[in-house]
Design a protein around this motif. Structure first.
Motif, mmCIF file in Angstrom:
data_model
loop_
_atom_site.group_PDB
_atom_site.id
_atom_site.type_symbol
_atom_site.label_atom_id
_atom_site.label_comp_id
_atom_site.label_asym_id
_atom_site.label_seq_id
_atom_site.Cartn_x
_atom_site.Cartn_y
_atom_site.Cartn_z
ATOM 1 N N ASP A 28 14.637 61.038 81.188
ATOM 2 C CA ASP A 28 15.901 60.570 80.607
ATOM 3 C C ASP A 28 17.054 60.595 81.609
ATOM 4 O OD1 ASP A 28 14.685 60.187 78.144
ATOM 5 O OD2 ASP A 28 15.017 62.283 77.552
ATOM 6 N N TRP A 29 16.775 60.898 82.851
ATOM 7 C CA TRP A 29 17.834 60.961 83.855
ATOM 8 C C TRP A 29 17.927 59.611 84.574
ATOM 9 C CZ3 TRP A 29 16.401 66.120 86.807
ATOM 10 C CH2 TRP A 29 16.409 67.172 85.894
ATOM 11 N N ALA A 30 18.857 58.792 84.193
ATOM 12 C CA ALA A 30 19.005 57.484 84.838
ATOM 13 C C ALA A 30 19.341 57.646 86.324
ATOM 14 C CB ALA A 30 20.080 56.660 84.137
ATOM 15 N N LEU A 31 20.231 58.565 86.618
ATOM 16 C CA LEU A 31 20.615 58.807 88.012
ATOM 17 C C LEU A 31 19.445 59.356 88.801
ATOM 18 C CD1 LEU A 31 22.740 58.918 90.225
ATOM 19 C CD2 LEU A 31 23.409 61.180 89.404
ATOM 20 N N GLY A 32 18.690 60.257 88.162
ATOM 21 C CA GLY A 32 17.543 60.841 88.835
ATOM 22 C C GLY A 32 16.537 59.790 89.239
ATOM 23 N N SER A 33 16.309 58.799 88.370
ATOM 24 C CA SER A 33 15.368 57.725 88.677
ATOM 25 C C SER A 33 15.796 56.968 89.927
ATOM 26 C CB SER A 33 15.276 56.772 87.476
ATOM 27 O OG SER A 33 14.457 55.679 87.775
ATOM 28 N N ALA A 34 17.085 56.678 90.054
ATOM 29 C CA ALA A 34 17.595 55.957 91.219
ATOM 30 C C ALA A 34 17.424 56.774 92.498
ATOM 31 C CB ALA A 34 19.069 55.600 91.001
ATOM 32 N N VAL A 35 17.660 58.068 92.405
ATOM 33 C CA VAL A 35 17.505 58.944 93.575
ATOM 34 C C VAL A 35 16.050 58.988 94.015
ATOM 35 C CG1 VAL A 35 17.671 61.321 94.391
ATOM 36 C CG2 VAL A 35 19.523 60.343 93.040
ATOM 37 N N PHE A 36 15.134 59.121 93.059
ATOM 38 C CA PHE A 36 13.712 59.168 93.387
ATOM 39 C C PHE A 36 13.271 57.868 94.062
ATOM 40 C CE2 PHE A 36 13.386 61.968 89.380
ATOM 41 C CZ PHE A 36 13.772 63.081 90.104
ATOM 42 N N LYS A 37 13.728 56.744 93.539
ATOM 43 C CA LYS A 37 13.378 55.441 94.123
ATOM 44 C C LYS A 37 13.922 55.336 95.543
ATOM 45 C CE LYS A 37 13.464 50.477 93.123
ATOM 46 N NZ LYS A 37 13.768 50.053 94.494
ATOM 47 N N PHE A 38 15.131 55.848 95.768
ATOM 48 C CA PHE A 38 15.729 55.818 97.097
ATOM 49 C C PHE A 38 14.876 56.604 98.095
ATOM 50 C CE2 PHE A 38 18.642 57.793 100.211
ATOM 51 C CZ PHE A 38 19.135 56.651 100.813
ATOM 52 N N LEU A 39 14.444 57.790 97.704
ATOM 53 C CA LEU A 39 13.611 58.616 98.583
ATOM 54 C C LEU A 39 12.292 57.921 98.911
ATOM 55 C CD1 LEU A 39 14.117 62.140 96.938
ATOM 56 C CD2 LEU A 39 15.129 61.315 99.066
ATOM 57 N N GLY A 40 11.676 57.293 97.904
ATOM 58 C CA GLY A 40 10.414 56.600 98.122
ATOM 59 C C GLY A 40 10.579 55.344 98.963
ATOM 60 N N ASP A 41 11.648 54.593 98.725
ATOM 61 C CA ASP A 41 11.866 53.356 99.469
ATOM 62 C C ASP A 41 12.108 53.622 100.953
ATOM 63 O OD1 ASP A 41 11.512 51.851 97.227
ATOM 64 O OD2 ASP A 41 13.639 51.467 96.860
ATOM 65 N N ILE A 42 12.755 54.734 101.260
ATOM 66 C CA ILE A 42 12.964 55.097 102.670
ATOM 67 C C ILE A 42 11.620 55.252 103.371
ATOM 68 C CG2 ILE A 42 13.706 56.960 104.209
ATOM 69 C CD1 ILE A 42 16.090 57.412 102.431
ATOM 70 N N PHE A 43 10.687 55.927 102.714
ATOM 71 C CA PHE A 43 9.364 56.160 103.293
ATOM 72 C C PHE A 43 8.637 54.832 103.539
ATOM 73 C CE2 PHE A 43 4.771 57.291 102.416
ATOM 74 C CZ PHE A 43 4.535 57.761 103.696
ATOM 75 N N ILE A 44 8.645 53.943 102.549
ATOM 76 C CA ILE A 44 7.951 52.670 102.690
ATOM 77 C C ILE A 44 8.572 51.835 103.811
ATOM 78 C CG2 ILE A 44 7.448 50.475 101.543
ATOM 79 C CD1 ILE A 44 7.079 52.013 98.956
ATOM 80 N N ARG A 45 9.896 51.838 103.897
ATOM 81 C CA ARG A 45 10.563 51.068 104.951
ATOM 82 C C ARG A 45 10.262 51.641 106.339
ATOM 83 N NH1 ARG A 45 14.681 47.496 103.082
ATOM 84 N NH2 ARG A 45 15.641 47.523 105.147
ATOM 85 N N LEU A 46 10.228 52.953 106.450
ATOM 86 C CA LEU A 46 9.891 53.577 107.733
ATOM 87 C C LEU A 46 8.478 53.205 108.174
ATOM 88 C CD1 LEU A 46 11.406 57.165 107.271
ATOM 89 C CD2 LEU A 46 12.111 55.457 108.966
#
Length: 418
Positions: A28-46
């Protein structure tokens, strides 16, 4: 007291488990979802940052080191035959399991508002023409792996044809490959955090309730992957590659975890190349076969197509006799080759098969809700299939190294665990 050092696969495993637990709590954490996606997207881009220079440098160096052009022809032929045969077996296993379990029987789901636009595959002549890059730099910027492979091989042969005067260029690209392997090692230090973010985001976004309506399909997909792994991959490791099974299992744990958590074969490509070479495969075969397999070899996707074809047929009450299922196998192989290098190839492959079999395209949308969960099963199988292809071809070519020197990152991990 001795200091305990965990290897990268173990750290990634902990990140994955932590991500699932945090994702369940934070749905239920909308902000938390965005943070998690940010962390994962950094890894994929690297990871994707290193793919093109790594593949190009290693493939140029490999091609430049081959004085006999017929050798590359043999490697290519054996690699393609391996991919075609294992793809056919994977589809057949999916069809067989689905016929036994009948995942579509008794499923009651609403098909209202399910609409899928037909996807037209590119013509064969367009596919073949698109193998040749008009602008190699543009191909690299777009990450068009097949065009990069073609140009790198031609460029490498050009270096080889120079003879002694081309040796410095050969050494340069060989060194570039080593540098990119080292850079990949730097990137992989972030992997546990990236895996945590990807898993937490997936669970937060989709939740666990999405698994219930089509639980039989999900269980069948994972069971099929286990069967392929145990009864096709591991026997090839033991009897063809001829290395200990546990050596393969441990050696491929890292790219397996990356494929499982990212659902991206491209993200696992640098790790897959490094770990496969560390198992003893020839660098020439690895630098050619794995990037090619990343584009056209889809063992997990083939299994997925076999299962989903039977599921959708049962759901809509469509009869698929034996000859029709044999057609599914043939169409899956042709679709895998015909859609090579095309974004969204899995969707195109399924659309081609469904149209050929006279099945409604709404069936593609029917499983869309669980596709991410199924993708977490099929991507690691695609990754392992690419690796095993390089190992098998290296052994058949007599290029297999039974006592390989660890490549840089693997060497560092081994020293850290000593």
């Amino acid at each position: 007291m001795a200091k305990i050092k965990m290897g990268l696969p173990m750290q990634m495993g902990i990140g994955m488990v932590a991500g699932v637990l945090v994702g369940v709590v934070a749905q239920d954490w909308a902000l938390g979802s965005a943070v998690f996606k940010f962390l994962g997207d950094i890894f994929i881009r690297l990871i994707r940052m290193v793919v093109v220079p790594l593949v190009f440098a290693t493939l140029v160096a490999g091609a430049a080191g081959i004085s006999d052009t017929t050798k590359l022809g043999r490697v290519a032929t054996k690699t393609l035959l391996y991919y075609l045969i294992t793809t056919a077996v994977s589809v057949a296993v999916g069809l067989l399991l689905a016929n036994i379990v009948q995942p579509g029987a008794g499923v009651n789901l609403s098909t209202d508002n399910l609409h899928v636009k037909p996807v037209t595959p590119p013509a064969l002549n367009d596919t073949l023409m698109n193998l040749i890059p008009i602008n190699p730099v543009e191909a690299m910027s777009r990450g068009n792996m097949l065009q990069i492979i073609i140009f790198a091989i031609i460029f490498g042969f050009g270096i080889s044809s120079l003879g002694e005067s081309g040796r410095h260029l050969h050494r340069f690209f060989d060194s570039c490959g080593e540098v990119m392997i080292k850079v990949t090692g730097f990137v992989m230090h972030y992997a546990p955090i990236g895996v945590f973010g990807l898993m937490a985001y997936t669970v937060t976004k989709h939740g666990l309730a999405v698994l219930l309506p089509l639980g039989k399909v999900i269980l069948l997909m994972y069971a099929g992957c286990a069967i392929l792994y145990c009864f096709m991959f591991l026997p090839l490791v033991k009897f063809v590659v001829k290395i200990p099974v546990m050596r393969f299992v441990k050696g491929m744990l890292e790219p397996f975890m990356i494929g499982f958590t990212t659902c991206s074969s491209a993200a696992a490509l640098p790790s897959n190349m490094r770990c496969t070479e560390a198992l003893g495969a020839s660098r020439t075969v690895v630098s050619f076969g794995i990037p090619l397999g990343n584009t056209i070899n889809m063992n997990g996707t083939a299994l997925y197509m076999g299962i989903n074809t039977i599921f959708v047929a049962e759901f809509y009450g469509i009869s698929l006799p034996l000859d029709a299922q044999l057609t599914v196998i043939l169409m899956s192989i042709l679709a895998a080759v015909g859609t090579m290098g095309v974004p969204g190839a899995g969707l195109i492959m399924m659309s081609i098969v469904f149209v050929q079999m006279g099945m409604p395209l709404e069936g593609v949308a029917l499983i869309a809700g669980i596709d991410r969960v199924l993708d977490m099963a099929r991507t690691p199988m695609n990754v392992l299939g690419d690796s095993l292809g390089a190992l098998v071809v290296s052994r058949l070519e007599g290029d297999f190294n039974d006592n390989p020197e660890p490549v840089p990152q693997a060497r560092e991990q081994a020293q850290g665990q000593a």
